[in-house]
Design a protein around this motif. Structure first.
Motif, PDB file in Angstrom:
ATOM      1  N   GLU A  10       0.836  -1.197   0.000  1.00 30.48           N
ATOM      2  CA  GLU A  10       0.000   0.000   0.000  1.00 30.48           C
ATOM      3  C   GLU A  10       0.879   1.258   0.000  1.00 30.48           C
ATOM      4  OE1 GLU A  10      -2.409  -0.185   3.536  1.00 30.48           O
ATOM      5  OE2 GLU A  10      -0.902   0.818   4.725  1.00 30.48           O
ATOM      6  N   LYS A  11       0.303   2.359  -0.402  1.00 28.51           N
ATOM      7  CA  LYS A  11       0.957   3.680  -0.409  1.00 28.51           C
ATOM      8  C   LYS A  11       2.293   3.647  -1.138  1.00 28.51           C
ATOM      9  CE  LYS A  11      -0.968   4.726   4.176  1.00 28.51           C
ATOM     10  NZ  LYS A  11      -0.815   3.538   5.024  1.00 28.51           N
ATOM     11  N   SER A  12       2.323   3.050  -2.314  1.00 28.94           N
ATOM     12  CA  SER A  12       3.567   2.978  -3.075  1.00 28.94           C
ATOM     13  C   SER A  12       3.966   4.364  -3.593  1.00 28.94           C
ATOM     14  CB  SER A  12       3.374   2.024  -4.266  1.00 28.94           C
ATOM     15  OG  SER A  12       4.128   2.438  -5.364  1.00 28.94           O
ATOM     16  N   PRO A  13       5.159   4.872  -3.230  1.00 26.46           N
ATOM     17  CA  PRO A  13       5.565   6.208  -3.708  1.00 26.46           C
ATOM     18  C   PRO A  13       5.676   6.253  -5.231  1.00 26.46           C
ATOM     19  CG  PRO A  13       7.025   5.430  -1.964  1.00 26.46           C
ATOM     20  CD  PRO A  13       6.152   4.275  -2.329  1.00 26.46           C
ATOM     21  N   LEU A  14       6.197   5.174  -5.833  1.00 24.02           N
ATOM     22  CA  LEU A  14       6.354   5.155  -7.285  1.00 24.02           C
ATOM     23  C   LEU A  14       4.979   5.182  -7.971  1.00 24.02           C
ATOM     24  CD1 LEU A  14       8.356   4.959  -9.595  1.00 24.02           C
ATOM     25  CD2 LEU A  14       8.234   2.464  -9.426  1.00 24.02           C
ATOM     26  N   GLY A  15       4.057   4.365  -7.441  1.00 23.03           N
ATOM     27  CA  GLY A  15       2.701   4.344  -7.995  1.00 23.03           C
ATOM     28  C   GLY A  15       2.017   5.687  -7.823  1.00 23.03           C
ATOM     29  N   SER A  16       2.261   6.349  -6.679  1.00 23.19           N
ATOM     30  CA  SER A  16       1.637   7.653  -6.438  1.00 23.19           C
ATOM     31  C   SER A  16       2.131   8.685  -7.443  1.00 23.19           C
ATOM     32  CB  SER A  16       1.945   8.134  -5.016  1.00 23.19           C
ATOM     33  OG  SER A  16       1.524   7.161  -4.095  1.00 23.19           O
ATOM     34  N   ILE A  17       3.438   8.655  -7.710  1.00 16.80           N
ATOM     35  CA  ILE A  17       3.996   9.596  -8.691  1.00 16.80           C
ATOM     36  C   ILE A  17       3.435   9.294 -10.086  1.00 16.80           C
ATOM     37  CG2 ILE A  17       6.143   9.925 -10.026  1.00 16.80           C
ATOM     38  CD1 ILE A  17       5.870  11.914  -7.832  1.00 16.80           C
ATOM     39  N   ALA A  18       3.291   8.006 -10.392  1.00 20.74           N
ATOM     40  CA  ALA A  18       2.730   7.632 -11.694  1.00 20.74           C
ATOM     41  C   ALA A  18       1.309   8.184 -11.822  1.00 20.74           C
ATOM     42  CB  ALA A  18       2.741   6.113 -11.861  1.00 20.74           C
ATOM     43  N   GLY A  19       0.529   8.059 -10.736  1.00 18.45           N
ATOM     44  CA  GLY A  19      -0.852   8.558 -10.747  1.00 18.45           C
ATOM     45  C   GLY A  19      -0.898  10.065 -10.945  1.00 18.45           C
ATOM     46  N   LEU A  20      -0.082  10.782 -10.168  1.00 17.60           N
ATOM     47  CA  LEU A  20      -0.082  12.251 -10.278  1.00 17.60           C
ATOM     48  C   LEU A  20       0.376  12.683 -11.667  1.00 17.60           C
ATOM     49  CD1 LEU A  20       1.349  13.113  -6.744  1.00 17.60           C
ATOM     50  CD2 LEU A  20      -0.983  13.501  -7.566  1.00 17.60           C
ATOM     51  N   THR A  21       1.374  11.975 -12.201  1.00 12.06           N
ATOM     52  CA  THR A  21       1.883  12.325 -13.529  1.00 12.06           C
ATOM     53  C   THR A  21       0.809  12.068 -14.595  1.00 12.06           C
ATOM     54  OG1 THR A  21       4.067  11.665 -12.766  1.00 12.06           O
ATOM     55  CG2 THR A  21       3.818  11.971 -15.134  1.00 12.06           C
ATOM     56  N   THR A  22       0.035  11.008 -14.409  1.00 11.95           N
ATOM     57  CA  THR A  22      -1.050  10.729 -15.353  1.00 11.95           C
ATOM     58  C   THR A  22      -2.023  11.914 -15.397  1.00 11.95           C
ATOM     59  OG1 THR A  22      -0.833   8.363 -14.935  1.00 11.95           O
ATOM     60  CG2 THR A  22      -2.914   9.103 -15.881  1.00 11.95           C
ATOM     61  N   PHE A  23      -2.399  12.414 -14.227  1.00  8.51           N
ATOM     62  CA  PHE A  23      -3.297  13.583 -14.190  1.00  8.51           C
ATOM     63  C   PHE A  23      -2.669  14.771 -14.922  1.00  8.51           C
ATOM     64  CE2 PHE A  23      -5.384  11.243 -10.787  1.00  8.51           C
ATOM     65  CZ  PHE A  23      -6.713  11.530 -11.020  1.00  8.51           C
ATOM     66  N   GLU A  24      -1.383  14.985 -14.675  1.00  8.08           N
ATOM     67  CA  GLU A  24      -0.684  16.122 -15.319  1.00  8.08           C
ATOM     68  C   GLU A  24      -0.706  15.992 -16.838  1.00  8.08           C
ATOM     69  OE1 GLU A  24       2.618  16.809 -11.907  1.00  8.08           O
ATOM     70  OE2 GLU A  24       3.392  16.672 -13.962  1.00  8.08           O
ATOM     71  N   ILE A  25      -0.421  14.772 -17.313  1.00 14.44           N
ATOM     72  CA  ILE A  25      -0.333  14.575 -18.768  1.00 14.44           C
ATOM     73  C   ILE A  25      -1.710  14.725 -19.423  1.00 14.44           C
ATOM     74  CG2 ILE A  25       0.130  12.817 -20.547  1.00 14.44           C
ATOM     75  CD1 ILE A  25       2.594  12.039 -18.894  1.00 14.44           C
ATOM     76  N   ILE A  26      -2.738  14.239 -18.754  1.00 12.51           N
ATOM     77  CA  ILE A  26      -4.094  14.399 -19.296  1.00 12.51           C
ATOM     78  C   ILE A  26      -4.386  15.890 -19.495  1.00 12.51           C
ATOM     79  CG2 ILE A  26      -6.557  14.171 -18.726  1.00 12.51           C
ATOM     80  CD1 ILE A  26      -5.835  11.466 -17.412  1.00 12.51           C
ATOM     81  N   ALA A  27      -3.982  16.700 -18.523  1.00  6.05           N
ATOM     82  CA  ALA A  27      -4.222  18.150 -18.625  1.00  6.05           C
ATOM     83  C   ALA A  27      -3.316  18.778 -19.686  1.00  6.05           C
ATOM     84  CB  ALA A  27      -4.000  18.801 -17.270  1.00  6.05           C
ATOM     85  N   GLU A  28      -2.014  18.487 -19.599  1.00  7.42           N
ATOM     86  CA  GLU A  28      -1.040  19.131 -20.508  1.00  7.42           C
ATOM     87  C   GLU A  28      -1.323  18.805 -21.968  1.00  7.42           C
ATOM     88  OE1 GLU A  28       2.881  17.884 -19.413  1.00  7.42           O
ATOM     89  OE2 GLU A  28       2.800  19.045 -17.552  1.00  7.42           O
TER      90      GLU A  28
END
Ligand SMILES: Cc1ncc(COP(=O)(O)O)c(C=O)c1O
Length: 254
Positions: free
Chosen positions: A128-146
């Motif tokens: 649970e609470k994987s830092p790598l997975g969390s960064i992947a998730g946040l980056t996905t949101f960023e890319i969808i917007a960008e």
């Protein structure tokens, strides 16, 4: 609710009646868990359905949990599918594309008032609470917007809607087409009046398409589910539709 066939055929309101009946009869239901839009065979409730279902949950003290694991993050042309309905769930399930298609990552999002156990030890999971997975998730949101993915998907939606309507005019075997964004279902029937499912033919279409380089799932026995990558280029989208068109012509020729 499935409104093309079955007990709620052309009668979505009956499904809401059932929902209220169950909430009232049981009296102590904790949560109503549903997909906002059914992913596999693509069932799209009306705006009224979700407005009333949300109100019923509030009225009976039932939490609304929406599973958007396959359809959030742009698949329907909105970041979250519930945005199509002007409602909010109490709990939202995310997964699949959340890791950007690279890192396995899922998440449960809740209203802050349900985030109660930060200082209580409830046991833990190794991954649970994987830092790598969390960064992947946040980056996905960023890319969808960008990369303006939502706008692109909405343009693809208009294209798919028109192309699939043309296919339906051409092929008698298409009983129904349903979809939005880049999530589409083509329901194959033996007869448009009886709506008998063309199960064997649907499977044959799938394997013929696969032979020609196009992969998709068949759901509920007879629904071709088309859910291409959100980044698909128009040329490839048209190529995929051509493969489906040719296969339908071939398999249903008799
Ligand atoms: C609506 C829905 N919820 C949940 C899942 C399962 O998600 P996971 O494999 O991340 O548990 C799937 C598909 O696999 C799904 O379509």
């Amino acid at each position: 609710p499935i409104t093309y066939r079955g007990i709620f055929e052309d009668n979505e309101a009956k499904c809401l009646e059932h929902l209220e009946y169950v909430f009232a009869k049981e009296g102590d239901i904790g949560a109503f868990l549903a997909e906002t839009i059914r992913n596999t065979d693509v069932q799209i409730p009306s705006k009224k359905f979700w407005k009333v279902a949300r109100a019923l949950c509030d009225q009976y003290g039932v939490l609304l949990i929406l599973d958007e694991i396959p359809i959030a993050l742009g698949r329907t042309g909105k970041l979250f599918a519930f945005e199509h309905y002007d409602i909010e769930p109490d709990v939202l399930c995310l997964g699949k594309g959340l890791g950007g298609g690279i890192i396995p990552q899922a998440a449960i999002v809740t209203r802050d008032e349900y985030n109660r156990f930060g200082d209580v030890s409830l046991g833990h999971y190794t991954h649970e609470k994987s830092p790598l997975g969390s960064i992947a998730g946040l980056t996905t949101f960023e890319i969808i917007a960008e990369e303006n993915i939502l706008e692109k998907v909405r343009k693809d939606e208009a294209y798919m809607c028109s192309a699939l309507s043309d296919l339906q005019k051409k092929h008698e075997c298409i009983g129904d087409i349903r979809g939005l964004g880049l999530l589409w279902g083509i329901e194959l029937v033996k007869d448009r009046k009886t709506k008998e499912k063309a199960i064997l033919d649907a499977e044959n279409v799938m394997y013929d398409c696969l032979k020609n380089g196009l992969s998709f799932k068949v759901s509920a026995g007879n629904v071709l589910q088309l859910a291409p990558a959100l980044t698909i280029e128009r040329e490839n989208l048209q190529h995929a539709l051509d493969i489906v068109d040719n296969s339908l012509g071939k398999i249903f020729k008799n």
